[in-house]
Design an enzyme around this catalytic site. Sequence first.
Site, PDB file in Angstrom:
ATOM      1  N   TYR A  46      -7.059 -11.163 -15.931  1.00  0.00           N
ATOM      2  CA  TYR A  46      -6.157 -11.180 -14.943  1.00  0.00           C
ATOM      3  C   TYR A  46      -6.295 -11.561 -14.457  1.00  0.00           C
ATOM      4  O   TYR A  46      -4.789 -12.420 -13.943  1.00  0.00           O
ATOM      5  CB  TYR A  46      -7.056  -9.506 -14.767  1.00  0.00           C
ATOM      6  N   LYS A  85      -2.983 -14.376 -13.157  1.00  0.00           N
ATOM      7  CA  LYS A  85      -2.668 -14.162 -12.047  1.00  0.00           C
ATOM      8  C   LYS A  85      -2.899 -15.678 -11.414  1.00  0.00           C
ATOM      9  O   LYS A  85      -1.445 -16.149 -10.356  1.00  0.00           O
ATOM     10  CB  LYS A  85      -3.399 -12.840 -10.649  1.00  0.00           C
TER      11      LYS A  85
HETATM   12  P1  NAP Z   1       0.894   0.598 -11.414  1.00  0.00           P
HETATM   13  O1  NAP Z   1       0.829   1.585 -10.094  1.00  0.00           O
HETATM   14  O2  NAP Z   1      -0.620   0.723 -12.271  1.00  0.00           O
HETATM   15  O3  NAP Z   1       2.225   0.031 -11.589  1.00  0.00           O
HETATM   16  C1  NAP Z   1       2.376  -0.854 -12.643  1.00  0.00           C
HETATM   17  C2  NAP Z   1       4.109  -1.054 -12.879  1.00  0.00           C
HETATM   18  O4  NAP Z   1       4.027  -1.948 -13.884  1.00  0.00           O
HETATM   19  C3  NAP Z   1       4.278   0.061 -13.079  1.00  0.00           C
HETATM   20  O5  NAP Z   1       5.412   0.364 -12.654  1.00  0.00           O
HETATM   21  C4  NAP Z   1       4.411   0.323 -15.025  1.00  0.00           C
HETATM   22  O6  NAP Z   1       5.445   1.127 -14.822  1.00  0.00           O
HETATM   23  C5  NAP Z   1       4.755  -1.351 -14.804  1.00  0.00           C
HETATM   24  N1  NAP Z   1       4.460  -1.653 -16.324  1.00  0.00           N
HETATM   25  C6  NAP Z   1       3.821  -1.978 -16.907  1.00  0.00           C
HETATM   26  N2  NAP Z   1       2.996  -2.510 -18.419  1.00  0.00           N
HETATM   27  C7  NAP Z   1       4.674  -2.493 -18.149  1.00  0.00           C
HETATM   28  C8  NAP Z   1       5.129  -3.432 -19.481  1.00  0.00           C
HETATM   29  N3  NAP Z   1       4.827  -3.726 -20.461  1.00  0.00           N
HETATM   30  N4  NAP Z   1       6.466  -2.655 -19.587  1.00  0.00           N
HETATM   31  C9  NAP Z   1       7.237  -3.235 -17.866  1.00  0.00           C
HETATM   32  N5  NAP Z   1       6.743  -2.012 -16.836  1.00  0.00           N
HETATM   33  C10 NAP Z   1       5.301  -2.485 -17.061  1.00  0.00           C
HETATM   34  O7  NAP Z   1       0.632  -0.802 -10.728  1.00  0.00           O
HETATM   35  P2  NAP Z   1       0.130  -1.882  -8.982  1.00  0.00           P
HETATM   36  O8  NAP Z   1      -1.174  -1.395  -8.314  1.00  0.00           O
HETATM   37  O9  NAP Z   1       1.926  -0.692  -8.281  1.00  0.00           O
HETATM   38  O10 NAP Z   1       0.459  -3.385  -9.203  1.00  0.00           O
HETATM   39  C11 NAP Z   1       2.022  -4.161  -9.532  1.00  0.00           C
HETATM   40  C12 NAP Z   1       1.699  -5.096  -9.545  1.00  0.00           C
HETATM   41  O11 NAP Z   1       0.703  -6.037  -8.487  1.00  0.00           O
HETATM   42  C13 NAP Z   1       1.052  -5.802 -10.453  1.00  0.00           C
HETATM   43  O12 NAP Z   1       1.114  -6.980 -10.426  1.00  0.00           O
HETATM   44  C14 NAP Z   1      -0.443  -5.841  -9.886  1.00  0.00           C
HETATM   45  O13 NAP Z   1      -1.049  -6.738 -10.631  1.00  0.00           O
HETATM   46  C15 NAP Z   1      -0.150  -6.211  -8.041  1.00  0.00           C
HETATM   47  N6  NAP Z   1      -1.470  -6.300  -7.968  1.00  0.00           N
HETATM   48  C16 NAP Z   1      -2.432  -4.796  -7.285  1.00  0.00           C
HETATM   49  C17 NAP Z   1      -2.717  -5.108  -6.565  1.00  0.00           C
HETATM   50  C18 NAP Z   1      -3.135  -3.456  -5.962  1.00  0.00           C
HETATM   51  O14 NAP Z   1      -4.479  -3.744  -5.735  1.00  0.00           O
HETATM   52  N7  NAP Z   1      -3.169  -2.484  -5.979  1.00  0.00           N
HETATM   53  C19 NAP Z   1      -3.193  -6.205  -6.255  1.00  0.00           C
HETATM   54  C20 NAP Z   1      -3.296  -7.315  -6.550  1.00  0.00           C
HETATM   55  C21 NAP Z   1      -2.035  -7.331  -7.163  1.00  0.00           C
HETATM   56  P3  NAP Z   1       5.421   1.684 -16.960  1.00  0.00           P
HETATM   57  O15 NAP Z   1       3.414   1.606 -16.924  1.00  0.00           O
HETATM   58  O16 NAP Z   1       6.365   3.224 -16.468  1.00  0.00           O
HETATM   59  O17 NAP Z   1       5.490   0.513 -17.903  1.00  0.00           O
END
Ligand code: NAP
Length: 262
Positions: free
Chosen positions: A170, A174
């Site tokens: 990861y 990133k």
């Molecule tokens: P999440 O709730 O797990 O949502 C992830 C999203 O990505 C979902 O809409 C999922 O949709 C989509 N996705 C995953 N694999 C995919 C694929 N192969 N094709 C199409 N869509 C896909 O995650 P989140 O926390 O909202 O995170 C969003 C972004 O922010 C990510 O890049 C994550 O690394 C980053 N981020 C999050 C955090 C945190 O603390 N939450 C911190 C730093 C960075 P489907 O499953 O419907 O495909």
Amino acid sequence: MPETPTMPETPTRRIQVNLSGQTAIVTGASRGIGKEIALALGKSGARVACVARNEEKLQATVDEIAAASGSAEAFPLNVTDSAAVQQLVEKINDDWGKVDIVVNNAGITRDTLLPRMSDEEWDDVIATNLRSVFLFSRAAMQAMMRKRYGRIINISSVSGIMGNPGQANYSASKAGIIGFTQTVAREIAKRKVTVNAICPGFVATEMTDALGPVVQDEVKKRVPAKRLGQAEEIADAVLYLASESGSYITGQVLVIDGGLTA
Ligand code: NAP
């Protein structure tokens, strides 16, 4: 003595930007941060293409935007599929006339310590988190260069800056997004296309729910703000970078982490 004002636990205000007449593609719009970004762009007037695999949840995002008098459509696809990504971006460009904003947000974790990390866990994370950013940016670039306008906003993570045990795959994905962002920004700045990265810290979504309450409490102790971030706080930064006010900001990495990396 005047009372010290207390900060609200969750944000209560949203920045106002006018994105009427603009088109946007948001990946990972079915839940979490991506959903909030799609809602924010849609409510600010942009026509939003909502991308993820779960059709039902994508439709819920679209319906919420429509209920707020916005315009959006669901495009279920896997962001690692090169041909599908190219086709989608061409379709938006042809049918909607242009591609103004791309938010590369889709992401996954497959956490484990390096000695136990399988080839598949490495490849899946790199493909979903990094290859997708390359695919969508490359596809949108042609359209943006022709129009001499564009905003590409890539959602990276503090793990890409400081690393995090159990997240070699990861963190590499990133950190890769950051290098990609800086390079493409330099390549395309003269065409009035900006490319920036946002690095959230810990934000309350299904991704961090998976950590469980004990780890979440540990995280809150480590974060100077003593709370997780809210998806709206990431979406607000996207609105700013996507707006006219972001015209001279490119190749930058905006960290939104409650002071975690300070
Ligand atoms: P999440 O709730 O797990 O949502 C992830 C999203 O990505 C979902 O809409 C999922 O949709 C989509 N996705 C995953 N694999 C995919 C694929 N192969 N094709 C199409 N869509 C896909 O995650 P989140 O926390 O909202 O995170 C969003 C972004 O922010 C990510 O890049 C994550 O690394 C980053 N981020 C999050 C955090 C945190 O603390 N939450 C911190 C730093 C960075 P489907 O499953 O419907 O495909």
